[in-house]
Design a protein around this motif. Structure first.
Motif: not given
Length: 550
Positions: A98-101, A137-145, A184-188, A285-292
């Motif tokens: 998985t690529s965050t870019t 699927g199976g990627d290790s993801l972490r979401a936070r606001m 993205l903590i870790l890809p699958r 690595l951050e996936i939503m870095k372009d989100f305002t």
């Protein structure tokens, strides 16, 4: 002219056409040989034959993982090609992760105005480093606001559809400017590698036992399992078959084991390409870095929860949020117990047993600092992992912390003279309406096959069932693991292991009347990334506990 006459005469000696072709071939080889060895820079010529033709796209990708190595003139072209092939195979495998870019996060049902209490959903489509859509699927993801200005934060909920798409849901708990994060903590492929490596063995941690021999000390190798032809000391708890072993020192009885210490072994079960995935620089690595960021308004909507926090309520995820560093439960009404008088009134006549690792020992240190009437009782023993006891004789308050049994990982020497596993400690608690037990397991189990953790959790669950039979009014609370962020040694201590243990623990205890302090959720919201979070986090964990028992 002379050269032509010479060639014709040579050819006249070979009237047969086949023979003439053979002769011409030999002459060509001879000419090439003369030119080859007359080269002024033989080494440069050799190296030039070996230079691979590469595409800029692949060159850029290779540099991020493999430093350029100058060609070795002693290698034959065939050996060089094999090396190139090996590198390319690794890149092919890495490029499929998985690529965050290239992954795409899309805000569903975007609005001009967001109100407090609304749910905001993001659809994530993951793609690999070549931009190809992943179908699993199976990627290790972490979401936070978060809202840094408000010192506010909350976890997001990630739903895996197992087809390369994820739904990330955020509850807008507070008003103000809110930023969204999805890491993205870790890809699958990294998750699979850690899972496979974890099942390999018990030898990532080296246990050393210290035996008493008169006034001297003898050291010996110990462990959860030992493969040795030497005579072993077996320390077996027959009720639950929990065992610990040491190589028996010469002329020293097994009963003379007094202390243990540990260190990490230089052993890895990850393959080279898997280590690349688990490097710290490639994790989190951050996936939503372009989100305002978005603006959340009150919209005349109020969130009033009237139900008091009490045992027996199922804890949702996220279980709450933090504003100005204060934890606010999302499913029950809290009472702020942050002053000595309030805490003393709550704890009066209480017997509290904290069983687990050093993240619970933080609780007893915090209470000693905040509640001045609690006095430390010297339980003897040495070092920081001895049993800790706080007493308030006037109010009949006792708070005790005792570490859990093996495995316990620390460079510090700790005593095993009164070593006991949590199930045995529970057996020794009489229990009543004023007795509370807090249990945490996990951090020290991460480097070992998960069946060790599962077995311990099952026996803890069984002994709590027995406790409820004799004292059903006893209060039992599970504290989940704290997150520890991106680890230098992901193979041993990655939060992926903690996440799996968190799910396992909840599944094992699902039918018991125990409550949960979701430290996992809280430490994500606070973004502490430390197995031992700061005091303001510990204080909020304790406040939730006091709300449950008072």
């Amino acid at each position: 002219m002379m050269e032509e006459i010479f060639i014709h005469r040579i050819l006249a000696l070979f009237p047969n056409a086949v023979a003439r072709k053979f002769l011409l071939t030999l002459m060509f080889i001879l000419v090439f040989w003369v030119i080859y060895f007359s080269s002024k820079d033989l080494e440069k010529f050799l190296v030039s034959l070996r230079n691979p033709i590469t595409l800029n796209h692949w060159n850029t990708f290779r540099k991020s993982f493999y430093p350029e190595v100058p060609p070795d003139p002693e290698f034959s072209p065939t050996e060089t090609e094999l090396r190139i092939k090996g590198v390319m195979e690794k890149l092919d495998q890495l490029s499929s992760t998985t690529s965050t870019t290239h992954s795409k996060a899309t805000l569903l049902s975007p609005q001009d105005t967001y109100c407090r209490g609304d749910q905001l959903d993001v659809l994530l489509e993951v793609r690999d480093h070549l931009g190809r859509r992943k179908e699993y699927g199976g990627d290790s993801l972490r979401a936070r606001m978060s809202s840094p200005a408000l010192k506010a934060g909350a976890s997001g909920k990630v739903t895996d559809f197992n087809n390369g798409t994820y739904l990330v849901s955020f509850t807008l708990f507070w008003e103000g400017r809110v930023s969204l994060s999805l890491q993205l903590i870790l890809p699958r492929e990294g998750v699979s590698a850690l899972w496979r490596a974890r099942k390999q063995g018990y030898d990532r941690v080296i246990f050393t036992g210290q035996f008493a021999r008169g006034t001297s000390r003898v050291l010996s190798k110990c462990g959860l399992t030992l493969h040795s032809s030497a005579e072993l000391c077996e320390y077996l708890h027959y009720c639950d078959q929990e065992a610990f072993y040491c190589v028996k020192p010469a002329h020293v009885p097994c009963e003379a084991l007094t202390h243990v210490t540990t260190r990490n072994a230089s052993i890895s079960y990850l393959r080279e390409k898997e280590w690349i995935l688990c490097r710290r620089s490639n994790m989190g690595l951050e996936i939503m870095k372009d989100f305002t960021s978005i603006e959340v308004l009150p919209c005349n909507k109020s969130i009033n929860i009237e139900t008091k926090c009490q045992l027996g309520r199922k804890t949702p995820f996220p279980s709450g949020y933090t504003v100005k560093r204060r934890w606010i439960a999302a499913f029950c009404k809290q009472i702020e117990l942050n002053e000595t008088k309030n805490i003393n009134d709550c704890l009066k006549r209480k017997l509290i047993y904290l069983m687990g690792d050093s993240t619970l020992r933080q609780w007893i240190h915090y209470l000693q600092k905040v509640v001045k009437t609690l006095k430390c009782f010297d339980h003897h023993g040495a070092a920081i992992f001895k049993t800790h006891v706080l007493l308030d004789a006037e109010r009949h308050i006792l708070i005790q912390w005792k570490k859990h049994g093996h495995p316990f990982i620390t460079k510090n020497l700790f005593s095993v003279k009164d070593e006991n596993y949590i199930p045995r400690e529970i057996d020794q608690v009489a229990g009543d309406n004023d007795t509370a037990i807090v249990i945490t397991l996990g951090q020290h189990f991460r480097p070992f096959p998960i069946k060790i953790f599962i077995r311990r959790a099952i026996y803890v669950q069984k002994d709590i069932e027995c406790l409820f039979l004799r004292s059903p009014e006893t209060k039992v609370i599970l504290k989940t693991e704290n997150t520890r962020g991106v680890s230098q040694n992901a193979e041993m201590f990655s939060d992926f292991h903690g996440y799996i243990q968190n799910l396992t623990m909840r599944d094992i205890f699902v039918d018991l009347n125990v409550d949960i302090i979701d430290a996992w959720d809280m430490t994500i919201a606070y973004n502490t990334d430390n197995a031992h979070p700061p005091d303001y986090v510990i204080g909020n964990q304790i406040n939730m506990f006091l709300n449950y028992i008072c």
